[in-house]
Design an enzyme around this catalytic site. Structure first.
Site, PDB file in Angstrom:
ATOM      1  N   ASP A  13       0.666  -1.324   0.224  1.00 37.71           N
ATOM      2  CA  ASP A  13       0.021  -0.008   0.134  1.00 37.71           C
ATOM      3  C   ASP A  13       1.067   1.433   0.067  1.00 37.71           C
ATOM      4  O   ASP A  13       0.424   2.273   0.422  1.00 37.71           O
ATOM      5  CB  ASP A  13      -1.005  -0.114   1.428  1.00 37.71           C
ATOM      6  CG  ASP A  13      -1.750  -1.163   1.340  1.00 37.71           C
ATOM      7  OD1 ASP A  13      -2.350  -1.774   0.262  1.00 37.71           O
ATOM      8  OD2 ASP A  13      -1.937  -1.515   2.449  1.00 37.71           O
ATOM      9  N   LYS A  16       2.313   2.251  -4.920  1.00 36.32           N
ATOM     10  CA  LYS A  16       2.877   1.500  -6.138  1.00 36.32           C
ATOM     11  C   LYS A  16       2.182   1.879  -7.374  1.00 36.32           C
ATOM     12  O   LYS A  16       2.733   2.000  -8.510  1.00 36.32           O
ATOM     13  CB  LYS A  16       3.502   0.078  -5.958  1.00 36.32           C
ATOM     14  CG  LYS A  16       4.307  -0.433  -4.913  1.00 36.32           C
ATOM     15  CD  LYS A  16       4.608  -1.763  -4.926  1.00 36.32           C
ATOM     16  CE  LYS A  16       3.174  -2.680  -4.377  1.00 36.32           C
ATOM     17  NZ  LYS A  16       2.805  -2.289  -2.976  1.00 36.32           N
ATOM     18  N   ALA A  39      -3.774  -7.967  -4.123  1.00 42.75           N
ATOM     19  CA  ALA A  39      -3.146  -6.282  -4.255  1.00 42.75           C
ATOM     20  C   ALA A  39      -4.467  -5.315  -4.625  1.00 42.75           C
ATOM     21  O   ALA A  39      -5.391  -5.955  -4.992  1.00 42.75           O
ATOM     22  CB  ALA A  39      -2.108  -6.552  -5.511  1.00 42.75           C
ATOM     23  N   GLY A  40      -4.288  -4.206  -4.161  1.00 44.61           N
ATOM     24  CA  GLY A  40      -5.017  -3.403  -4.426  1.00 44.61           C
ATOM     25  C   GLY A  40      -4.353  -2.077  -4.857  1.00 44.61           C
ATOM     26  O   GLY A  40      -3.916  -1.271  -4.176  1.00 44.61           O
ATOM     27  N   HIS A  41      -4.193  -1.783  -6.378  1.00 48.11           N
ATOM     28  CA  HIS A  41      -3.525  -0.607  -6.714  1.00 48.11           C
ATOM     29  C   HIS A  41      -4.419   0.430  -7.369  1.00 48.11           C
ATOM     30  O   HIS A  41      -5.161   0.285  -8.184  1.00 48.11           O
ATOM     31  CB  HIS A  41      -2.583  -1.219  -7.917  1.00 48.11           C
ATOM     32  CG  HIS A  41      -1.475  -1.936  -7.371  1.00 48.11           C
ATOM     33  ND1 HIS A  41      -0.648  -2.620  -8.387  1.00 48.11           N
ATOM     34  CD2 HIS A  41      -0.797  -2.296  -6.256  1.00 48.11           C
ATOM     35  CE1 HIS A  41       0.175  -3.401  -7.544  1.00 48.11           C
ATOM     36  NE2 HIS A  41       0.085  -3.070  -6.246  1.00 48.11           N
ATOM     37  N   GLN A 220       2.132  -5.932  -2.755  1.00 47.50           N
ATOM     38  CA  GLN A 220       2.553  -6.224  -1.461  1.00 47.50           C
ATOM     39  C   GLN A 220       3.724  -5.367  -1.546  1.00 47.50           C
ATOM     40  O   GLN A 220       4.055  -4.500  -2.131  1.00 47.50           O
ATOM     41  CB  GLN A 220       2.602  -7.334  -0.998  1.00 47.50           C
ATOM     42  CG  GLN A 220       1.160  -8.252  -0.868  1.00 47.50           C
ATOM     43  CD  GLN A 220       0.701  -8.825  -2.304  1.00 47.50           C
ATOM     44  OE1 GLN A 220       1.536  -9.410  -2.784  1.00 47.50           O
ATOM     45  NE2 GLN A 220      -0.173  -8.700  -2.579  1.00 47.50           N
TER      46      GLN A 220
HETATM   47  P1  IMP Z   1      -2.466 -12.853   1.737  1.00 46.80           P
HETATM   48  O1  IMP Z   1      -1.681 -12.217   0.738  1.00 46.80           O
HETATM   49  O2  IMP Z   1      -4.169 -12.596   1.350  1.00 46.80           O
HETATM   50  O3  IMP Z   1      -2.454 -14.227   1.924  1.00 46.80           O
HETATM   51  O4  IMP Z   1      -2.453 -12.061   3.278  1.00 46.80           O
HETATM   52  C1  IMP Z   1      -1.239 -12.019   3.898  1.00 46.80           C
HETATM   53  C2  IMP Z   1      -0.775 -10.797   4.753  1.00 46.80           C
HETATM   54  O5  IMP Z   1      -0.597  -9.906   3.761  1.00 46.80           O
HETATM   55  C3  IMP Z   1      -1.738 -10.280   5.315  1.00 46.80           C
HETATM   56  O6  IMP Z   1      -1.492  -9.501   6.595  1.00 46.80           O
HETATM   57  C4  IMP Z   1      -2.534  -9.096   4.531  1.00 46.80           C
HETATM   58  O7  IMP Z   1      -3.038  -8.169   4.996  1.00 46.80           O
HETATM   59  C5  IMP Z   1      -1.395  -8.688   3.631  1.00 46.80           C
HETATM   60  N1  IMP Z   1      -1.428  -8.079   2.512  1.00 46.80           N
HETATM   61  C6  IMP Z   1      -1.688  -8.926   1.207  1.00 46.80           C
HETATM   62  N2  IMP Z   1      -2.052  -8.064   0.124  1.00 46.80           N
HETATM   63  C7  IMP Z   1      -1.798  -6.959   0.610  1.00 46.80           C
HETATM   64  C8  IMP Z   1      -1.695  -5.717   0.078  1.00 46.80           C
HETATM   65  O8  IMP Z   1      -2.080  -5.630  -1.415  1.00 46.80           O
HETATM   66  N3  IMP Z   1      -1.385  -4.690   0.785  1.00 46.80           N
HETATM   67  C9  IMP Z   1      -1.076  -4.669   2.060  1.00 46.80           C
HETATM   68  N4  IMP Z   1      -1.294  -5.658   2.745  1.00 46.80           N
HETATM   69  C10 IMP Z   1      -1.334  -6.904   1.920  1.00 46.80           C
END
Ligand code: IMP
Length: 430
Positions: A13, A16, A39-41, A220
């Protein structure tokens, strides 16, 4: 060979999406190399806001081709929904997006497993998108790759093997329901996916041979990296720059430079250690001002001060040669601004992020207070226009990290991007 990797230097976050969108104007290819629709871009462009999850941010420039590399885990349902939502807004996707035949496929049972695990003792605060269970199946050698998914006979066989392996954990009735659900959606999803898929390693090798500009985009961030992050509170892939080689099929020798994106403070979503986490109400003020809510899950983000030991570790593990420092505008009005310069743990001073999970939980930050600044930074278009204290903050951070901030961002808009290097950031490419 102008090949640039853009990595998140904190816990994700960092902005990027915005930075990649900015730089990819000059790119021929933008490539995602790990992660999935967790992901959330967010990209604000032409007055409109786009939230991208799986499709690379280069999709918003009409001339840029986009690649989902072999290291990504692809949920075909999520990809279809994202492609449709972009196409409804006149952004062409089909014909401009290539998906690796070697990428792994996220299926409904992965999401069911993610939900089960998050309800139990091993919770890490995942996004519930099935990312971890899909990577688990990949490493356990029972995953479904895109190439398998496209062959109905192979797909059914591999699916049944994977479901059998998870039957005890999911329960027989759930397995039957998930199988029905997967097979019902399959024909339509296969029809959508098939024309997008190809040998993307070959595609990238040819692009590099022709000297095309390739931007590799991490999802991430450094501290969520399965090897270099706050294990076990991490995602299941390698966002660090090394992950770009395995996840895109490019040799390390092809990469010219690595840009790290970091906020002027720090945020994290999900569980796990966060040494510089701020107390309320300071955290709440920054959360509201910076709209710090997850782009994928809407969860409020945890807020912390800038953490130099953490950034030093990220810079080292990814070979970051330049930073993009984002959200400087959000710090306006905060006085003083604290920055963590080291940690204290069991009477020892630590200059780097520790590996031990106990040390990550117990280490106390050593802070330096810097003078704050005020005013609306969002309207400033050059570094020289920023308040003197804001410039001093950026320069001090650069000095501490031994890494220049080639980009300073003062808002979500495309135009709110200050390129500090000559010739519109060309040098960022190598
Ligand atoms: P997962 O990737 O959904 O398995 O989550 C594993 C960890 O990564 C958790 O703490 C999520 O909140 C974190 N996470 C996964 N994707 C993102 C992202 O795009 N931004 C921030 N944290 C993320």
């Amino acid at each position: 060979m102008p090949v640039l990797v853009v990595v998140g230097a904190q816990w994700g976050d960092e902005g990027k999406g915005k930075v990649v969108h900015h730089l990819s104007r000059g790119a021929d290819l933008v490539v995602r190399y790990q992660g999935g629709d967790n992901a959330g871009h967010t990209v604000v462009f032409g007055g409109e806001s786009f939230a991208l999850h799986l499709i690379p941010s280069g999709i918003l420039w009409p001339r840029t081709r986009n690649v989902i590399g072999n290291g990504v885990v692809v949920n075909p349902q999520a990809l279809l929904a994202e492609a449709r939502s972009l196409e409804r807004r006149a952004v062409a996707v089909r014909g401009r997006l290539a998906v690796s035949l070697q990428a792994h496929v996220i299926l409904p049972h992965h999401q069911a497993l993610d939900r089960l695990r998050e309800a139990g003792r091993g919770a890490v605060g995942s996004t519930l998108k099935g990312i971890g269970p899909c990577y688990e199946d990949k490493v356990a050698r029972r995953g479904v790759r895109v190439a398998d998914y496209l062959e109905p006979g192979t797909f059914r066989q591999v699916l049944d093997e994977a479901l059998a392996a998870h039957a005890d954990e999911l329960g027989r009735a759930a397995v039957r329901r998930l199988r029905r659900q997967t097979l019902a959606a399959y024909p339509g999803l296969r029809r959508f996916l098939a024309p997008l898929c190809q040998d993307t390693v070959r595609l990238l090798a040819a692009a590099c041979r022709r000297g095309r500009r390739v931007l590799l985009e991490s999802a991430q961030g450094a501290m969520l990296d399965i090897d270099h992050g706050t294990y076990p509170f991490v995602t299941s892939s390698n966002p660090c720059s090394g992950g770009a080689c395995a996840g895109a099929g490019l040799p390390p020798t092809a990469i010219d430079s690595v840009l790290g994106v970091a906020k002027a403070y720090t945020t994290r979503v999900g569980l796990g250690p966060f040494p510089t986490e701020m107390p309320e109400p300071v955290a709440g003020r920054i959360r509201e001002k910076g709209h710090e809510y997850g782009a994928t899950t809407g969860r409020p983000r945890r807020i912390g001060w800038l953490d130099l030991p953490q950034l030093r570790s990220a810079i080292r593990a990814s070979g970051i040669s330049r930073l993009a420092l984002t959200k400087l505008d959000t710090l306006s009005g905060t006085d003083p601004i604290r920055v963590c310069t080291a940690y204290l743990w069991r009477g020892r001073r630590l200059d780097d992020f520790p590996a031990s999970r106990r040390a990550q939980q117990e280490a106390r930050p050593v802070y330096r207070d810097l003078p704050g600044f005020s005013g609306d930074l969002g309207s400033r278009r050059s570094f020289a226009e920023l308040p003197a204290a804001a410039r001093r903050y950026v320069r001090w951070v650069e000095g501490q990290l031994g890494c220049p901030a080639g980009i300073v961002s003062v808002g979500a808009g495309h135009e709110q991007t200050i390129l500090r290097e000559p010739r519109s950031g060309k040098s960022l490419w190598g």
